[in-house]
Design a protein around this motif. Structure first.
Motif, short mmCIF file in Angstrom:
data_model
loop_
_atom_site.label_atom_id
_atom_site.label_comp_id
_atom_site.label_asym_id
_atom_site.label_seq_id
_atom_site.Cartn_x
_atom_site.Cartn_y
_atom_site.Cartn_z
N HIS A 21 0.82 -1.22 0.00
CA HIS A 21 0.00 0.00 0.00
C HIS A 21 0.85 1.26 0.00
O HIS A 21 1.93 1.28 0.59
CB HIS A 21 -0.91 0.00 1.23
CG HIS A 21 -1.80 -1.18 1.29
ND1 HIS A 21 -1.37 -2.41 1.77
CD2 HIS A 21 -3.09 -1.35 0.91
CE1 HIS A 21 -2.37 -3.27 1.68
NE2 HIS A 21 -3.42 -2.66 1.16
N CYS A 35 1.34 4.03 1.77
CA CYS A 35 0.94 4.49 3.11
C CYS A 35 2.14 4.41 4.05
O CYS A 35 3.22 4.00 3.65
CB CYS A 35 -0.18 3.60 3.65
SG CYS A 35 0.40 1.94 4.08
N LEU A 40 -3.30 1.52 7.84
CA LEU A 40 -2.67 1.97 6.59
C LEU A 40 -2.91 3.47 6.51
O LEU A 40 -3.96 3.93 6.08
CB LEU A 40 -3.30 1.22 5.41
CG LEU A 40 -3.28 -0.32 5.52
CD1 LEU A 40 -4.08 -0.96 4.40
CD2 LEU A 40 -1.84 -0.84 5.52
N PRO A 100 -2.54 7.47 5.57
CA PRO A 100 -2.23 8.24 4.35
C PRO A 100 -1.03 9.15 4.56
O PRO A 100 -0.67 9.49 5.69
CB PRO A 100 -3.51 9.06 4.12
CG PRO A 100 -4.10 9.22 5.48
CD PRO A 100 -3.75 7.97 6.25
N VAL A 123 -4.82 3.79 -0.63
CA VAL A 123 -5.56 3.46 0.59
C VAL A 123 -6.77 4.39 0.73
O VAL A 123 -6.81 5.46 0.14
CB VAL A 123 -4.68 3.57 1.86
CG1 VAL A 123 -3.58 2.51 1.82
CG2 VAL A 123 -4.08 4.95 2.03
N SER A 178 -8.96 6.96 3.10
CA SER A 178 -8.49 7.85 4.16
C SER A 178 -9.66 8.61 4.79
O SER A 178 -10.73 8.78 4.20
CB SER A 178 -7.43 8.81 3.63
OG SER A 178 -7.94 9.60 2.59
#
Ligand SMILES: [Fe+2]
Length: 285
Positions: A102, A104, A116, A118, A149, A151
């Motif tokens: 990801h 992140c 995860l 941002p 991801v 958020s």
């Protein structure tokens, strides 16, 4: 870095599912009509036991891709070489079509939040992530896919949109994209942007995989990416728009909570097929 595939020669696997423990027995008994499976890398970084036993049996019949949650490509701690070593060993074992994680960060000072998180959409963050992707791709000897991801917060420091941030990173780092259609929908609703602007804003040749999933609505109407419900109609609509924009992109459904019998997920996967196939036929004509 060995060039295993040009980014515009992406393999197309069709329609797959996330491999979940609850379905191991059904899969090896029925060999169901899924075209491929995505496996959670961390679940198989073990010395032996039941997960590896099923993994090897299922791999004999299906293509697989690896999906991780621990790379923390945007994090402040050094990239974990031990983790990369285990990831590479698993890749050698199952020969996945690709490896993803990801875009992140997941923690700091050795503490993993298991979220995860941002990143701020800034030039500084782009340069930071691009340098770390180079380390990872150099170690693994292959391009990786990074997933957008969902958020729930934004940073006042962000100076560009999420899709501009993502696009700049994948182009500069020469990596690939896993677009989570539900995450785009969730973030678009939470932050008030147009999901179609997102789809239009990312480089089509870099997109190798789609995720589809369900979400829940939390306090104050915020959408939370829980993967514990079926895909909702507006996400199916966005998926159709993504197929029209990106063409033949391997698609899968993620379910991590309220896991139903495999037959139910296969029916949901048929819905993806029914949506995508006429569009793909039209694009191929
Ligand atoms: Fe996802």
């Amino acid at each position: 870095m060995p060039d295993i595939q040009s980014h515009n020669e992406r393999p197309y696997l069709g329609f797959g599912l996330g491999l979940r423990t609850e379905h191991y027995e059904t899969i090896v008994n029925d060999w169901p009509k899924a075209d491929w499976f995505e496996v959670l890398s961390e679940n198989y970084m073990v010395g032996g036991g039941k997960p590896l036993h099923y993994l090897d049996r299922i791999r004999e019949r299906y293509p697989m891709v690896m999906h991780g949650v621990s790379l923390s490509i945007g994090g402040g701690d050094p990239i974990d070489r031990e983790y990369l070593t285990q990831l590479k060993a698993l890749a050698e074992r199952i020969q996945p079509a690709w490896i993803s994680d990801h875009l992140c960060w997941t923690g700091l000072h050795g503490k993993n939040t298991h979220d995860l998180l941002p990143l701020p959409y800034t030039e500084e963050a782009i340069a930071h992530v691009v340098a770390r992707i180079a380390q990872v791709q150099g170690f693994l000897g292959r391009r990786i896919l990074l997933e957008n991801v969902s958020s729930y917060v934004t940073y006042t420091q962000s100076s560009i949109s999420e899709w501009e941030f993502l696009s700049e990173i994948v182009e500069r780092a020469d990596c690939l994209l896993l677009l989570d259609i539900n995450n785009i929908y969730v973030s678009a609703r939470n932050h008030g942007f147009d999901a179609l602007d997102y789809l239009r804003g990312v480089p089509a040749a870099r997109v190798c995989q789609f995720h589809l999933a369900g979400h829940t609505t939390g306090d104050g109407g915020i959408l939370i990416d829980t993967h514990d419900h079926p895909v909702i109609d507006p996400v199916w609509t966005l998926y159709a728009q993504a197929v029209r924009r990106f063409g033949f992109v391997s698609t899968m459904i993620e379910r991590d909570g309220n896991i139903p019998p495999l037959a139910e997920l296969l029916t949901e996967l048929d819905c993806a097929r029914r949506i995508a196939k006429p569009i793909l036929a039209e694009l191929a004509a």
